[in-house]
Write a protein that holds these residues in place. Structure first.
Motif, short mmCIF file in Angstrom:
data_model
loop_
_atom_site.label_atom_id
_atom_site.label_comp_id
_atom_site.label_asym_id
_atom_site.label_seq_id
_atom_site.Cartn_x
_atom_site.Cartn_y
_atom_site.Cartn_z
N SER A 138 0.81 -1.21 0.00
CA SER A 138 0.00 0.00 0.00
C SER A 138 0.85 1.27 0.00
CB SER A 138 -0.89 -0.02 1.25
OG SER A 138 -1.50 1.23 1.40
N THR A 140 -0.30 3.84 1.50
CA THR A 140 -0.55 4.37 2.85
C THR A 140 0.38 3.66 3.82
OG1 THR A 140 -2.87 4.79 2.36
CG2 THR A 140 -2.29 4.64 4.68
N ARG A 141 1.23 4.42 4.50
CA ARG A 141 2.15 3.83 5.47
C ARG A 141 1.46 3.61 6.81
NH1 ARG A 141 7.74 5.27 4.28
NH2 ARG A 141 7.92 5.01 2.04
N ARG A 142 1.94 2.64 7.55
CA ARG A 142 1.47 2.45 8.94
C ARG A 142 1.74 3.75 9.71
NH1 ARG A 142 -2.15 0.22 10.05
NH2 ARG A 142 -1.93 -1.97 10.36
N SER A 160 -5.65 1.67 8.47
CA SER A 160 -5.79 0.37 7.82
C SER A 160 -6.87 0.37 6.73
CB SER A 160 -6.16 -0.70 8.85
OG SER A 160 -5.02 -1.10 9.58
N ALA A 163 -5.65 1.65 3.42
CA ALA A 163 -4.84 0.64 2.72
C ALA A 163 -5.73 -0.46 2.16
CB ALA A 163 -3.80 0.07 3.67
N MET A 177 1.42 -3.04 4.62
CA MET A 177 1.73 -1.65 4.91
C MET A 177 3.20 -1.55 5.33
SD MET A 177 -1.81 -0.59 6.80
CE MET A 177 -1.60 1.15 6.49
N THR A 188 -3.40 -5.07 6.88
CA THR A 188 -4.33 -4.10 7.47
C THR A 188 -4.90 -4.58 8.81
OG1 THR A 188 -6.22 -4.99 6.26
CG2 THR A 188 -4.98 -3.22 5.18
#
Ligand code: PXG
Length: 295
Positions: A138, A140-142, A160, A163, A177, A188
């Motif tokens: 993803s 989108t990073r953690r 989450s 993602a 992630m 996620t």
């Protein structure tokens, strides 16, 4: 079929009438904590560990749960018993409680405790353990550990969900992630393991992951089976070039990964070490020594 009964603050309600206030800050701000737990053959798997993690999550967000750990364990067992499900999924939720429309948690009265028990297939599909799942990495990073870290199992899962939406848009089942440094963190709603040259490797808790209860159990099983285990940072390139990859989580259970961002993982799915671990997990998951017998 009779409706499942849901526990809310000491009382049971039929599913269709189990409701909490729209002024609850769990609803307004995602201000609260939760656990997902499974029941295998009448045994609530790792119940104490889940309840203890719930209390740690609550402590991290300065939420005081209005009952003791033992009372919480009893509430869960009671809810499993009234529903009579020998194989089920439990969602335990503690919300900040009813407040006003401002953020201030001091305005909230008493936290609410909710226990839901339902029958639920593995979250990534009943077939997932045979066929494996498809993942993307993803964009989108953690969330970083200095922000809304996933070390806390809070009611705020937008990180989450973003993602997950990206995975769905790409036609994948779920997303891996990366952490804020660019190393692999987790999926996620599940932890991740890779196998490289016979060694089982998983990211450390310092990658901002949820310290999964299935993760801990899988590490213990692997050691018992004589498989070396390492907790260390994993790069995206290592992830794509691993011999085997699998996810672990209460909802997902143990799920082999067949493909990541278009790259086929390993030679066969599930790979030999993944199969061995799934076999051992299935063999002992309903043993009373791994949980609390409810039915
Ligand atoms: N990481 C995260 C971020 C999680 O939310 C796990 C790992 C696995 O932890 P356990 O202790 O269960 O082995 C989780 C758990 C879903 C879903 O719909 C997943 C979880 C919770 C609720 C829903 O996939 N995750």
């Amino acid at each position: 079929m009779q409706e499942p009964l849901i526990y809310i603050d000491g009382e049971f309600y039929a599913k269709s009438s189990a409701k909490i206030s729209v002024f609850d800050h769990g609803f307004l701000y995602g201000d609260g904590v939760f656990e997902g737990i499974r029941v295998y053959g009448g045994v609530v798997f790792k119940l104490r560990e889940h309840v203890e993690r719930l209390y740690r999550s609550a402590k991290a967000i300065r939420l005081e749960i209005p009952m003791t750990v033992d009372e919480m364990v009893d509430a869960v067992i009671k809810t499993v018993r009234v529903n009579g499900f020998r194989d089920a999924y439990i969602r335990l939720v503690v919300t900040r409680g009813v407040g006003d429309l401002g953020l201030d948690p001091r305005k909230c009265g008493k936290p609410s405790v909710i226990v839901i028990v339902e029958q639920l297939e593995p979250i990534l599909g009943a077939q997932s353990r045979e066929t494996g799942v498809k993942l993307i990495i993803s964009s989108t990073r953690r969330d970083p550990v200095y922000a809304t870290s996933h070390e806390v199992k809070s009611l705020n899962y937008l990180n989450s969900i973003l993602a997950k939406l990206e995975a769905i848009a790409a036609g994948a089942d779920d997303a891996v992630m990366l952490d804020s440094r660019g190393f692999v963190s987790e999926a996620t709603g599940a932890n991740i393991f890779v196998v490289r040259s016979g060694v089982l490797v998983t990211p450390p808790v310092t990658a901002g992951i949820l310290p999964g209860i299935t993760r801990a159990f899988v590490m213990e099983l692997a050691r018992r089976l004589g498989i070396p285990v390492e907790e260390r940072d994993i790069t995206p390139t290592e992830l794509l070039t691993s011999d085997e990859v699998f996810l672990t989580g209460t909802g997902a259970e143990i799920v082999p990964v067949a493909m990541i961002s278009g790259v086929k993982i390993g030679k066969i799915v599930p790979g030999p070490i993944t199969s061995k671990i799934i076999g051992e997990f299935d063999r002992i998951k309903s043993d009373p020594s791994n949980g609390v017998k409810a039915l």
